[in-house]
Scaffold this motif. Structure first.
Motif, mmCIF file in Angstrom:
data_model
loop_
_atom_site.group_PDB
_atom_site.id
_atom_site.type_symbol
_atom_site.label_atom_id
_atom_site.label_comp_id
_atom_site.label_asym_id
_atom_site.label_seq_id
_atom_site.Cartn_x
_atom_site.Cartn_y
_atom_site.Cartn_z
ATOM 1 N N GLY A 273 4.298 0.956 -1.656
ATOM 2 C CA GLY A 273 5.058 -0.296 -1.175
ATOM 3 C C GLY A 273 4.502 -1.268 -0.183
ATOM 4 O O GLY A 273 4.616 -2.426 -0.619
ATOM 5 N N ARG A 274 3.919 -0.888 0.761
ATOM 6 C CA ARG A 274 3.046 -1.554 1.512
ATOM 7 C C ARG A 274 1.829 -2.285 0.749
ATOM 8 O O ARG A 274 1.526 -3.359 0.912
ATOM 9 N N ALA A 275 1.166 -1.434 0.026
ATOM 10 C CA ALA A 275 0.004 -2.034 -0.747
ATOM 11 C C ALA A 275 0.344 -2.977 -1.897
ATOM 12 O O ALA A 275 -0.231 -3.995 -1.713
ATOM 13 N N ALA A 276 1.562 -2.681 -2.528
ATOM 14 C CA ALA A 276 1.992 -3.651 -3.323
ATOM 15 C C ALA A 276 2.504 -5.013 -2.916
ATOM 16 O O ALA A 276 2.074 -6.032 -3.406
ATOM 17 N N ALA A 277 2.962 -4.799 -1.675
ATOM 18 C CA ALA A 277 3.553 -6.259 -0.883
ATOM 19 C C ALA A 277 2.183 -6.884 -0.474
ATOM 20 O O ALA A 277 2.374 -8.011 -0.652
ATOM 21 N N ARG A 278 1.203 -6.385 0.146
ATOM 22 C CA ARG A 278 0.182 -6.980 0.418
ATOM 23 C C ARG A 278 -0.629 -7.682 -0.805
ATOM 24 O O ARG A 278 -1.317 -8.693 -0.691
ATOM 25 N N ALA A 279 -0.651 -7.079 -1.743
ATOM 26 C CA ALA A 279 -1.377 -7.375 -3.016
ATOM 27 C C ALA A 279 -0.681 -8.693 -3.655
ATOM 28 O O ALA A 279 -1.198 -9.628 -4.299
ATOM 29 N N ILE A 280 0.561 -8.506 -3.734
ATOM 30 C CA ILE A 280 1.546 -9.624 -4.198
ATOM 31 C C ILE A 280 1.282 -10.750 -3.390
ATOM 32 O O ILE A 280 1.413 -11.868 -3.849
#
Length: 326
Positions: A273-280
């Motif tokens: 979730g944290r990785a996806a948030a940063r990438a988005i």
């Protein structure tokens, strides 16, 4: 490393994991929904919409090559030879385009028939969701109950700008089953919209997290109808280097709401979730401000809601426990 010409590599990359396993190891596939599967060896490795994601390890991809290298431990060369050596060229072109249903699952969208709505709403109330919110959304036809093979499910409906249903996510009231209705268009995720004027949109992985946020907002004295909330129906895997496609539902929402003033990401407070948030955020922020606001406690917003409710019952509640859920 033995040389493999680029054309052969390109052909091999077009093989999606579902097609590969159906042909080579069909016993490894366990169907979990109309268009979703998991693997028998790793029950947290899910396949849906032409992609796969291994939730317990936080890795995923689209192609069979990604799977053979990351999960099976093959070298890249061996993975390419494994695929190209066993499949003719026409079969190697079955990976569906992003945000489109796989061709072998393409069908007209149909909402699951309503059944057992009272039990479904009771399940959501046990998850801490406010009854008034549920009653209003049920009246609008976007949250209701359905049954399949004697299992009780709750259905969350996504509509397009004309109000036509285009998507439905399905969540079992007992067990871990999650899926989508056949023919669902992921561009139109479950949403609760503020109408008119510049707005900010709060974005979540699941409909239950969106409803949990609305409940938290109401607990603090706010009018949940003034919120714009969007469920993505899951998150895309983040590839090496932090690359990720902006989820279809968010892209569509921004296109349909040109006055949107800010995107606020409330994805799960775990590695994926944290990785996806940063990438988005990195992809969207050049166009519009983006805030990353994971839940203050627990893995997701529903965990945080339940913690707040427990704290209230035990007299431990303080306003600061709603940090990240304003």
């Amino acid at each position: 490393m033995p040389y493999i010409d680029p054309e052969t590599v390109a052909r091999a990359r077009e093989m999606d994991l579902l097609t590969y396993l159906q042909a080579r190891d069909p016993e490894e596939l366990v169907r979990t929904g109309p268009a979703s599967w998991r693997t028998r060896t790793h029950d947290s490795l899910k396949l849906s919409n032409g992609k796969w994601y291994w939730w317990s390890r936080g890795i995923g991809g689209r192609s069979a090559i990604d799977y053979l290298v990351a999960v099976k431990g093959m070298s890249f060369t061996d993975a390419v030879r494994e695929i190209v050596g066993d499949f003719p060229a026409p079969v190697l072109r079955r990976t569906p385009p992003p945000c489109q249903p796989p061709q072998h699952e393409s069908r007209e969208f149909t909402l699951p028939p309503e059944a057992g709505t009272e039990a479904a709403l009771e399940y959501l109330q046990r998850r801490g969701i406010d009854k008034e919110i549920l009653d209003e959304l049920h009246g609008a036809g976007v949250v209701y109950g359905s049954r399949r093979y004697s299992h009780q499910n709750v259905v969350f409906v996504g509509k397009d700008m004309t109000g036509a249903p285009r998507y439905a996510s399905v969540r079992a009231c007992a067990g871990d089953f999650k899926g989508e209705a056949p023919g669902s268009d992921k561009r139109f995720g479950f949403a609760m919209e503020q109408r008119g004027g510049p707005i900010e949109v709060h974005v979540f992985e699941s409909a239950i997290d969106a409803l949990s946020f609305a409940t938290l907002f109401k607990l603090r004295g706010g009018d949940w109808r003034t919120l714009s909330l969007l469920s993505l129906g899951g998150i895309p895997p983040v590839r090496d280097g932090g690359n990720v496609k902006v989820p279809c539902a968010l892209e569509q929402w921004l296109a349909d709401h040109p006055l949107c003033s800010e995107v606020r990401l409330h994805l799960d407070n775990d590695g994926p979730g944290r990785a996806a948030a940063r990438a988005i955020a990195e992809r969207v922020s050049p166009r519009i401000p983006v805030g990353i606001e994971p839940p203050a406690t627990g893995k997701d917003v529903n965990d945080h809601l339940l913690a707040v409710l427990d704290g209230r019952r035990e007299g431990r509640f303080r306003d600061r426990s709603d940090r990240g859920c304003r």
